[in-house]
Design an enzyme around this catalytic site. Structure first.
Site, PDB file in Angstrom:
ATOM      1  N   SER A 513       1.675   4.222  -3.861  1.00 34.44           N
ATOM      2  CA  SER A 513       0.527   3.336  -3.942  1.00 34.44           C
ATOM      3  C   SER A 513       0.953   1.937  -3.567  1.00 34.44           C
ATOM      4  O   SER A 513       2.044   1.486  -3.917  1.00 34.44           O
ATOM      5  CB  SER A 513      -0.061   3.333  -5.357  1.00 34.44           C
ATOM      6  OG  SER A 513      -0.514   4.619  -5.715  1.00 34.44           O
ATOM      7  N   PHE A 516      -4.256  -2.276  -2.914  1.00 36.48           N
ATOM      8  CA  PHE A 516      -5.616  -1.837  -2.639  1.00 36.48           C
ATOM      9  C   PHE A 516      -5.720  -0.398  -2.141  1.00 36.48           C
ATOM     10  O   PHE A 516      -6.753  -0.016  -1.613  1.00 36.48           O
ATOM     11  CB  PHE A 516      -6.304  -2.749  -1.606  1.00 36.48           C
ATOM     12  CG  PHE A 516      -6.456  -4.155  -2.068  1.00 36.48           C
ATOM     13  CD1 PHE A 516      -7.297  -4.465  -3.119  1.00 36.48           C
ATOM     14  CD2 PHE A 516      -5.747  -5.168  -1.460  1.00 36.48           C
ATOM     15  CE1 PHE A 516      -7.443  -5.773  -3.549  1.00 36.48           C
ATOM     16  CE2 PHE A 516      -5.888  -6.476  -1.890  1.00 36.48           C
ATOM     17  CZ  PHE A 516      -6.725  -6.778  -2.933  1.00 36.48           C
ATOM     18  N   VAL A 519      -0.639   5.208   0.052  1.00 33.35           N
ATOM     19  CA  VAL A 519       0.180   5.352   1.246  1.00 33.35           C
ATOM     20  C   VAL A 519       0.454   6.830   1.485  1.00 33.35           C
ATOM     21  O   VAL A 519       0.831   7.559   0.569  1.00 33.35           O
ATOM     22  CB  VAL A 519       1.516   4.581   1.099  1.00 33.35           C
ATOM     23  CG1 VAL A 519       2.353   4.710   2.360  1.00 33.35           C
ATOM     24  CG2 VAL A 519       1.257   3.120   0.778  1.00 33.35           C
ATOM     25  N   LYS A 533      -1.100   3.367   5.288  1.00 30.80           N
ATOM     26  CA  LYS A 533      -1.687   2.834   4.065  1.00 30.80           C
ATOM     27  C   LYS A 533      -3.200   2.782   4.217  1.00 30.80           C
ATOM     28  O   LYS A 533      -3.726   2.076   5.093  1.00 30.80           O
ATOM     29  CB  LYS A 533      -1.140   1.446   3.752  1.00 30.80           C
ATOM     30  CG  LYS A 533      -1.748   0.855   2.470  1.00 30.80           C
ATOM     31  CD  LYS A 533      -0.904  -0.242   1.869  1.00 30.80           C
ATOM     32  CE  LYS A 533      -0.822  -1.464   2.741  1.00 30.80           C
ATOM     33  NZ  LYS A 533      -0.138  -2.578   2.053  1.00 30.80           N
ATOM     34  N   ASP A 628       3.829 -11.826  -3.442  1.00 34.35           N
ATOM     35  CA  ASP A 628       3.827 -10.622  -4.286  1.00 34.35           C
ATOM     36  C   ASP A 628       5.170  -9.907  -4.167  1.00 34.35           C
ATOM     37  O   ASP A 628       5.227  -8.703  -3.897  1.00 34.35           O
ATOM     38  CB  ASP A 628       2.679  -9.692  -3.894  1.00 34.35           C
ATOM     39  CG  ASP A 628       2.327  -8.709  -5.015  1.00 34.35           C
ATOM     40  OD1 ASP A 628       2.770  -8.933  -6.159  1.00 34.35           O
ATOM     41  OD2 ASP A 628       1.633  -7.720  -4.744  1.00 34.35           O
TER      42      ASP A 628
END
Length: 869
Positions: A513, A516, A519, A533, A628
């Site tokens: 994951s 949003f 994968v 993705k 991130d």
């Protein structure tokens, strides 16, 4: 009798003072043992000199650049000429009472308050001596007389005879003769040439000088200067690759230096005088800042271009003569649009000779439109005959007059400065159309034609889909027009939805994951393995981030950044097609049940991740902040390649924008404190997140964890603080948490670095190895962003080309607050508890935001912004 005793005491004290002063002023020869302290004040009788090489060729001193300067440095100078050839703390000077300390662990410079401002960093062996060699190299040696640190590895602005200057190293000019602080001009060596650079832009190559003769096509390994001249050598065999021709004077002392004016010079000391044997570039106007910002350099000196005047607010440089014009100050909307002020014929700019045009065969209006759409663009040069468009971005230097302009043939390049008209801002409704319309209308026609052609091509392509997949195209795509613009830009390939259904087996193999979405593993028709993705667009924001990720990833290429191969749109779904990393994300390998990563593997992951972030921050055309950084976004392959992924939260910033980005994004546990205090978000925010990831690499588990207590420790708690035999409902009432960054701080203060290492690696990690990573991590997570190192410096510290910094404890005290709150069992103040999304419990009194508890709740809840990733 009493008087005699008093007199005797005074005499003894005076004798002792004399002995102390005499001993402190003694200049050591060749070597010094540990437990030695020096300052300019202690060695003031010798002008701060405390160590000389055995043959007295060089002297080490705590001295200042000028007798009246209050700034003191650890310097090495050539004894005969007093020319400074190396400065340790050039950016962090001390006062005359600041001290140099030599211990068995290394060399440290402390300010008046005893705080370290420079050090050699941790050394792998016990130091037995500091030696100043007759070569000018200051070295630390261990008990086996092995050199474990040397100043030659950290040159400042000078290379001395016999010193090897290898590929990848750089010299940085001082800002002035009176100030050793690092300036903006650098000289670096590549495998092909020596480069003079300003603001990371090349303005001259050593091979361009008429005295530089290329003797070999083999790659350059190092530069060396000696009595016979200056040469670039290749290995093996030390064959000369490039020879700089100059007068032979084998017996004379020569040095190579980058001057404060941006030139590279070779000087010779002969008959008690300095003689310059070589200067490049010979034309001083080639130095980008020779006449200041927007200045004009010519053989007659400095002046201003037509339409410009001396800037009263600057020591050098020029500004618009027309007070109604000003340079753009940010990337935000500019009322009234842009105007372009011509520089006149016969002017050139250094970067035009070293960069390719962004576009060829275009009109001047199109070139201006390109600059207008690029907020980093400050000026442009336009090839009148070729239609070539050159942009000048981020920084403006000096221009060169026609006497120094080297145009190619008859293709005269015309320069224009991008400006904002203050008059247009006041009358934007009247004046906007003539300025902007004339620039954009011709370009818009070309864009419309391209859109139409691509739309026809896409429509034809979609018609070729198999009947069995007809159901896949029944969903309208309300955002397709915008995404076509990314396709026009020549970025990654746009796949059809049918291609991805075939490649992924109808999305049958999920591998993880991401932001949003999910994968999936896939194999394209050319047998290339990919990761697809699938992103479910969340309105305009999700669509915007999808477009941002395409634009960012498609334009950057680095060994430690995941490669975006293409994209696809289908209804409200978006798909990104990446290169496939067969080992998955770091969190699976680091936190999973399999065998632990070995320390060297963790170190390589740390270095690879740091290199990727350093490239995003300073190696791209624009600064890119990831926003991130976490283990889930660090991908691995079987051969331990490390690549950073998921740039959906990245922000593409110009220098003008970098202080304006304050939108909160990220993931719980990795957000820097400035997210919560409304401070500007910068690349140092990524540095903080990286530091948190580095701590997790060290310990092999998440930084934050929970354990059941029910009034006492739960015996079923696993090694990572997770209960092995209780339900989630039991965790609801009494959760006890741990916060590893606090433990790292406490163990750092006690020097117990091995206690922080993953216990599964017991006996396979040395204290020095652990200390290095812990210190780097703590430097990265300091609360004050300005104290955190850049990612480029993190790479240098990890690779050993820069001493590891010492984190400031006062900037880490916030970890004690976080840690105490994490470690306290949640108790109800008002009898009512609230369950947080992550499982943390907090009372309604705490949730109200009162006191420290409220601040913790703010910290905890704000980190949920992006949700589980």
């Amino acid at each position: 009798m009493a008087a005699t005793t008093s007199t005797t005491t005074i005499v003894v004290v005076l004798v002792l003072i004399h002995v102390i002063i005499t001993n402190s002023a003694t200049i050591n020869s060749g070597s010094i043992s540990p437990n030695f302290t020096a300052s300019h004040y202690l060695f003031i009788e010798n002008s701060g000199d405390f160590l000389r090489s055995i043959n007295r060729n060089y002297t080490a001193a705590i001295a200042n650049s000028q007798p009246t300067s209050p700034s003191f440095y650890l310097l090495i100078y050539h004894t005969a000429s007093h020319a400074v050839v190396w400065a340790a703390n050039r950016n962090t000077p001390i006062s005359s009472s600041g001290q140099l300390s030599l211990s068995s662990t290394g060399l440290t410079i402390n300010d008046d308050n005893g705080k370290p401002v420079w050090s050699t960093g941790p050394i792998g062996s016990m130091i037995t001596a500091l030696q100043l060699l007759d070569s000018g190299n200051l070295v630390l040696v261990d008990q086996f007389n092995k050199t474990v640190w040397q100043s030659f590895d950290f040159p400042t602005d000078t290379i001395v005879p016999g010193q090897k200057f290898p590929v990848g190293k750089f010299l940085t000019a001082s800002v002035s003769p009176e100030d050793f602080f690092a300036g903006e001009y650098t000289f670096t060596l590549t495998s092909a040439d020596g480069l003079l650079q300003w603001q990371r832009l090349t303005y001259y190559k050593l091979s361009m000088d008429p005295k530089s003769i290329k003797d070999s096509d083999r790659p350059v390994s190092y530069l060396m200067v000696n009595g016979s001249g200056c040469n670039l050598f290749s290995n093996p065999g030390s064959e000369i690759a490039i020879n700089v021709m100059m007068t032979s004077a084998v017996s004379d002392y020569r040095i190579l230096k980058i001057s404060i004016f941006g030139s590279l010079v070779v000087m010779r000391y002969t008959n008690n005088n300095w003689v310059t044997d070589f200067t490049t570039p010979a034309d001083s106007c080639r130095a980008p800042l020779r006449c200041g910002k927007l200045g004009l350099c010519s053989a007659g000196g400095c002046s201003c271009p037509p339409g410009f005047r001396n800037d009263p607010n600057m020591n050098s440089g020029c500004s618009f003569s027309d007070d109604s014009l000003k340079l753009p100050e940010s990337c935000g909307p500019q009322l009234g649009g842009f105007v372009y002020v011509p520089l006149g014929a016969g002017l050139s700019y250094f970067s035009v000779d070293f960069t390719n045009p962004v576009r060829n065969n275009v009109g001047l209006s199109s070139c201006e439109a390109i600059c207008s759409s690029n907020c980093s663009c400050l000026a442009l040069f336009y090839g009148n005959r070729s239609g070539s468009c050159y942009l000048i971005e981020n920084h403006l230097g000096s221009f060169i007059s026609s006497n120094n302009n080297n145009n190619n043939g008859d293709d005269v390049k015309l320069g224009f400065i991008k400006a904002i008209s203050l008059t247009n801002q006041d009358n934007s409704s009247v004046s906007d159309f003539p300025v902007i319309g004339l620039v954009l209308l011709p370009a818009s026609g070309v864009v419309l034609i391209l859109i139409l052609a691509i739309w026809m091509s896409r429509r034809t392509r979609n018609c070729k889909m198999k009947p069995s997949s007809k159901k896949l195209v029944d969903h309208p795509d309300p955002y397709s027009d915008d995404l076509e613009m990314f396709f026009i830009a020549g970025l990654p390939v746009r796949f059809s939805y049918e291609d991805l259904v075939w490649a992924t087996g109808d999305f049958s193999t999920p591998v993880g994951s991401g932001g949003f979405g999910t994968v999936y593993k896939g194999v394209l028709r050319d047998k290339t393995a990919v990761a697809v993705k699938k992103i479910t667009a969340f309105g305009s924001q999700g669509h915007k981030e999808f477009g941002t990720e395409i634009a960012v990833i498609g334009n950057i290429h680095h060994v430690n950044l995941v490669r975006l191969k293409g994209f696809c749109t289908h209804g409200r779904d978006r798909f990104l097609v990446y290169e496939y990393m067969n080992r998955g994300s770091l969190d699976r390998t680091l936190f999973g049940p399999g065998p632990p990563l070995e320390w060297q593997e963790r170190f390589e992951i740390a270095v690879g991740t740091a290199r990727g972030l350093a490239y995003l921050h300073s190696g791209c055309e624009h600064k890119i902040i990831h926003c991130d950084v976490k283990p889930e976004n660090i991908l691995l392959s079987n051969d331990m390649q490390v690549k950073i992924s998921d740039f959906g939260l990245s922000k593409l910033l110009s220098p003008e924008q970098s202080g304006l980005f304050t939108t909160m994004r990220g993931t719980r546990g990795y957000l820097a404190p400035e997210w919560l205090t409304n401070e500007a978000i910068s690349d140092k925010t990524d540095v903080y997140s990286y530091g948190m990831v580095l701590l997790e690499l060290i310990q092999g588990r998440k930084n934050c964890g929970h354990a059941q207590t029910h009034g006492s420790e739960n015996p079923n708690t696993g090694p990572q603080g997770q209960s092995s035999g209780s339900s989630g409902s039991e965790n609801r009432y009494h959760a006890r948490s741990f916060y590893f960054p606090l433990q790292a701080l406490e163990m750092h203060e006690q020097g117990r670095y091995l206690d922080l290492v993953d216990p599964r690696l017991a006996g396979r990690v040395t204290k020095d190895e652990a200390e290095k990573l812990v210190k780097v991590a703590l430097c990265c997570v300091q609360e004050e962003p300005s104290l955190r190192p850049t990612m480029a410096n993190v790479v240098a510290m990890l690779e050993g080309t820069l001493p590891v910094g010492t984190p400031r404890l006062e900037s880490l005290n916030f970890l004690r607050f976080y840690g105490r709150r994490f470690n306290e069992p949640s108790t109800a103040v008002t009898g009512e508890e609230v369950e947080l999304p992550s499982g943390f419990m907090v009372s309604t009194a705490e949730k109200s935001g009162t006191g420290a508890s409220g601040y913790l709740f703010s910290y905890m809840s704000s980190t949920q912004v992006s949700g589980p990733r």
